[in-house]
Design a protein around this motif. Structure first.
Motif, PDB file in Angstrom:
ATOM      1  N   ASP A 149       0.871  -1.089  -0.044  1.00  0.00           N
ATOM      2  CA  ASP A 149      -0.187  -0.115   0.150  1.00  0.00           C
ATOM      3  C   ASP A 149       0.734   1.331  -0.121  1.00  0.00           C
ATOM      4  OD1 ASP A 149      -2.001  -1.690   0.173  1.00  0.00           O
ATOM      5  OD2 ASP A 149      -2.717  -1.228   2.304  1.00  0.00           O
ATOM      6  N   MET A 367       5.527  -2.890 -11.299  1.00  0.00           N
ATOM      7  CA  MET A 367       4.827  -3.340 -10.342  1.00  0.00           C
ATOM      8  C   MET A 367       4.914  -4.965 -10.487  1.00  0.00           C
ATOM      9  SD  MET A 367       1.652  -1.010 -10.199  1.00  0.00           S
ATOM     10  CE  MET A 367       1.993   0.944  -9.680  1.00  0.00           C
ATOM     11  N   THR A 374      -2.452  -4.605  -4.954  1.00  0.00           N
ATOM     12  CA  THR A 374      -1.489  -3.447  -4.672  1.00  0.00           C
ATOM     13  C   THR A 374      -2.389  -2.378  -4.834  1.00  0.00           C
ATOM     14  OG1 THR A 374       0.502  -4.236  -5.447  1.00  0.00           O
ATOM     15  CG2 THR A 374       0.502  -1.922  -5.404  1.00  0.00           C
ATOM     16  N   LYS A 375      -2.299  -1.498  -3.773  1.00  0.00           N
ATOM     17  CA  LYS A 375      -3.028  -0.102  -3.695  1.00  0.00           C
ATOM     18  C   LYS A 375      -1.841   1.047  -3.845  1.00  0.00           C
ATOM     19  CE  LYS A 375      -5.602  -0.791   0.061  1.00  0.00           C
ATOM     20  NZ  LYS A 375      -6.407  -0.455   0.684  1.00  0.00           N
ATOM     21  N   ALA A 376      -1.776   1.882  -4.757  1.00  0.00           N
ATOM     22  CA  ALA A 376      -0.658   2.866  -5.054  1.00  0.00           C
ATOM     23  C   ALA A 376      -1.395   4.305  -5.437  1.00  0.00           C
ATOM     24  CB  ALA A 376       0.127   2.526  -5.851  1.00  0.00           C
ATOM     25  N   TYR A 377      -1.310   4.910  -4.507  1.00  0.00           N
ATOM     26  CA  TYR A 377      -1.919   6.327  -4.761  1.00  0.00           C
ATOM     27  C   TYR A 377      -1.110   7.340  -4.879  1.00  0.00           C
ATOM     28  CZ  TYR A 377      -6.874   4.523  -4.359  1.00  0.00           C
ATOM     29  OH  TYR A 377      -7.835   3.857  -4.368  1.00  0.00           O
ATOM     30  N   MET A 391       1.984   0.157 -15.034  1.00  0.00           N
ATOM     31  CA  MET A 391       0.857  -0.057 -14.018  1.00  0.00           C
ATOM     32  C   MET A 391       0.208  -1.346 -14.223  1.00  0.00           C
ATOM     33  SD  MET A 391      -0.156   3.989 -14.011  1.00  0.00           S
ATOM     34  CE  MET A 391      -1.120   3.646 -12.360  1.00  0.00           C
ATOM     35  N   LEU A 393      -2.753  -3.415 -13.001  1.00  0.00           N
ATOM     36  CA  LEU A 393      -3.898  -3.722 -12.228  1.00  0.00           C
ATOM     37  C   LEU A 393      -4.446  -5.376 -11.973  1.00  0.00           C
ATOM     38  CD1 LEU A 393      -3.857  -0.588 -13.509  1.00  0.00           C
ATOM     39  CD2 LEU A 393      -5.834  -0.363 -12.142  1.00  0.00           C
ATOM     40  N   ALA A 397      -6.633  -4.728  -6.816  1.00  0.00           N
ATOM     41  CA  ALA A 397      -5.475  -3.816  -6.941  1.00  0.00           C
ATOM     42  C   ALA A 397      -6.072  -2.205  -7.182  1.00  0.00           C
ATOM     43  CB  ALA A 397      -4.476  -4.034  -7.963  1.00  0.00           C
ATOM     44  N   SER A 398      -5.345  -1.414  -6.873  1.00  0.00           N
ATOM     45  CA  SER A 398      -5.824   0.144  -7.171  1.00  0.00           C
ATOM     46  C   SER A 398      -4.626   0.968  -7.338  1.00  0.00           C
ATOM     47  CB  SER A 398      -6.785   0.452  -6.197  1.00  0.00           C
ATOM     48  OG  SER A 398      -7.242   1.894  -6.518  1.00  0.00           O
ATOM     49  N   GLU A 399      -4.081   1.307  -8.615  1.00  0.00           N
ATOM     50  CA  GLU A 399      -3.142   2.143  -8.866  1.00  0.00           C
ATOM     51  C   GLU A 399      -3.525   3.420  -9.638  1.00  0.00           C
ATOM     52  OE1 GLU A 399      -1.972  -1.208 -10.417  1.00  0.00           O
ATOM     53  OE2 GLU A 399      -1.955  -1.811  -8.267  1.00  0.00           O
ATOM     54  N   GLN A 421     -11.242  -1.239  -8.315  1.00  0.00           N
ATOM     55  CA  GLN A 421     -10.953  -0.113  -9.113  1.00  0.00           C
ATOM     56  C   GLN A 421     -12.060   0.551  -9.373  1.00  0.00           C
ATOM     57  OE1 GLN A 421      -7.676   0.388 -10.035  1.00  0.00           O
ATOM     58  NE2 GLN A 421      -8.146   2.471 -10.306  1.00  0.00           N
TER      59      GLN A 421
END
Length: 492
Positions: A149, A367, A374-377, A391, A393, A397-399, A421
């Motif tokens: 995260d 990634m 994975t969560k990447a903000y 990226m 997803l 996952a949420s990028e 997402q």
């Protein structure tokens, strides 16, 4: 499609490399806490990032320019373990910026296991946000492994986007600095030289430190000095510098020219002291040069090189031991100085196949593929015009890049569905506070009411429009503002 010109944003660093930082080696309430500054060792950064369940990068500016991989002049193996220039985040929570609780209140420290997104104050919604900017140089890059995260919150600016990730597209090639005649700053122990031993008397061209023996028996005394710095405008070897060579010069005259008068020198480097190094005796003034480099006195040089990188050169000490066996013999030390050649830290442009994607395994941002969860903000702009991003997803996952991306290439791949997402993968917000960078989008709604009262009620909505406000140079005011209606519709 017409290419969009590079906006040529500047980094928060300007032209200055920040102070070298040592990554944390322990957890504070389950959190590894990082200070803003310069990080040049990917292996140590990886160990620190994955030390605790959570890593927090305090608000401020960070420069990542790793030297773990082989390179010319500034990547010695005895300072950097030969490995890769990849910062790997392995199933941990990594947050950069001002931490906040679930209600948006500032916290003094990020808690362990903070929830992403929403762990840091967002510049897209708050004009008071002080966040982070991660600046990357050289061939440094990032890999986000599964179940990680990550949330990076940038700093708000009224005249430009809040940039969270910045890739340098210009910089310097490291060049060697030659500093001759570094003079000491402190006499730690004068021995029998007494008050004659001062920084002034031990500098070239000054008076001398002298010791007069009192009998014909074998005698010895030690003079210890430290704090060597270059004179004039030559910049000193600060932490992060890479030493290329060193030469200790001792200008001396001994009481007699026999073996009884042979002197020696020891160097204290960090927490260790070297064995005695012979200094030949001389009945006339002579300068003994002791050279330290990779092929001459290599063990001492390696210690010097590590000390300079970690702490600079100011704490290196020299203990000069004089011997004599002569009644009323005079031993003199005219100067103790160092000549150094070293490379200072510089801002380096992103370079190499491990940045621009010509080597597929070496993307700037990559990634874990497949079921990565994975969560990447990135709460801010990602500006890496020389870099390639990938990226991936995967399931759960949420990028998300929340304020746009400027990159050489962006690759998006979707694996096994992505039920979590719910937002655009890349977006530019239309409702960020402030004027934005020259352009702001405004939604204008017009309500028409009958009678003396009016309310914002859907029944009274007569017109909706989308307006672009362009402020030349980012400054609003007469003669600098243009208004354009992008679209409109009426309901009556």
């Amino acid at each position: 499609m017409t290419p969009v010109p590079d906006p040529n944003y500047s980094s928060e660093l300007g032209n200055t490399v920040p102070d070298l930082r040592t990554p944390p080696t322990s957890c504070t309430s389950g959190v590894a806490i990082f200070e803003p500054g310069y990080y040049d060792n990917a292996k140590k950064l990886n160990a620190a990032t994955n030390l605790c369940s959570t890593a927090w990068f305090k608000p401020g500016d960070y420069y990542f320019d790793f030297h773990d991989q082989a390179c010319a002049n500034v990547c010695p193996d005895n300072v950097f373990d030969a490995s890769s220039n990849v910062w790997t985040i392995s199933g941990k929570t990594v947050v950069g910026g001002t931490p906040v609780d679930a209600n948006g209140n500032n916290l003094a420290q990020l808690p362990s296991g903070a929830t992403v997104p929403g762990a840091c104050r967002n510049p897209i919604t708050n004009v008071n946000t002080k966040g982070v900017q991660f600046v990357f140089g050289g061939s440094s890059r990032i890999y986000i492994d599964q179940k990680s995260d990550v949330e990076l919150c940038a700093t708000y600016h009224p005249d430009r986007p809040p940039i969270a990730i910045y890739g340098l597209k210009s910089g310097q090639t490291p060049t060697a600095t030659a500093a001759t005649g570094l003079t000491l700053g402190t006499v730690q122990a004068s021995g029998s030289f007494g008050g004659t031993a001062t920084p002034t008397s031990l500098a070239p061209g000054g008076s001398v430190a002298s010791w007069t023996t009192s009998n014909a028996n074998a005698q010895t005394t030690t003079l210890t000095v430290k704090g060597f710095t270059p004179g004039g405008a030559t910049p000193p070897p600060v932490p992060g510098a890479i030493l290329q060579s060193a030469k200790l010069r001792i200008t001396h005259k001994d009481a007699d020219g026999t073996a009884n008068s042979a002197s020696s020198a020891k160097l204290t480097i960090g927490s260790s002291t070297t064995a005695a190094i012979a200094v030949p005796a001389s009945v006339s003034t002579t300068t003994t040069e002791l050279v330290f480099d990779g092929s001459t006195n290599a063990a001492i040089f390696n210690s010097l090189q590590t000390e300079v990188h970690d702490n600079g050169f100011g704490n290196v000490a020299v203990a000069y031991t004089a011997n004599a066996k002569k009644l009323n013999g005079v031993t003199e030390v005219d100067a103790i100085t160092f000549d150094l050649t070293y490379y200072l830290p510089v801002l380096r442009s992103q370079v190499g196949t491990c940045i621009d994607g010509t080597a597929p395994a070496c993307l700037f941002l990559d990634m874990k593929n497949g079921n990565n969860m994975t969560k990447a903000y990135v709460q801010g702009t990602t500006y890496v015009p020389k870099g390639d991003l990938q990226m991936l997803l995967g399931n759960a996952a949420s990028e998300i890049m929340k304020f746009g991306v400027v990159a050489r290439q962006v690759s998006l791949q979707f694996w096994n569905g992505n039920s979590s997402q719910t937002d655009p993968v890349i977006e530019v917000p239309s409702d960020s506070p402030g004027f934005g960078f020259e352009t702001t989008l405004v939604r204008l709604s017009v309500y028409v009411c009958s009678g003396s009262t009016c309310s914002v009620d859907p029944a009274n909505l007569a017109l909706r429009s989308r307006v672009k406000i362009f402020d030349e140079g980012g400054t609003p005011g007469p003669g600098h503002r243009q208004m354009s209606i992008l679209n409109w519709d009426h309901t009556r």
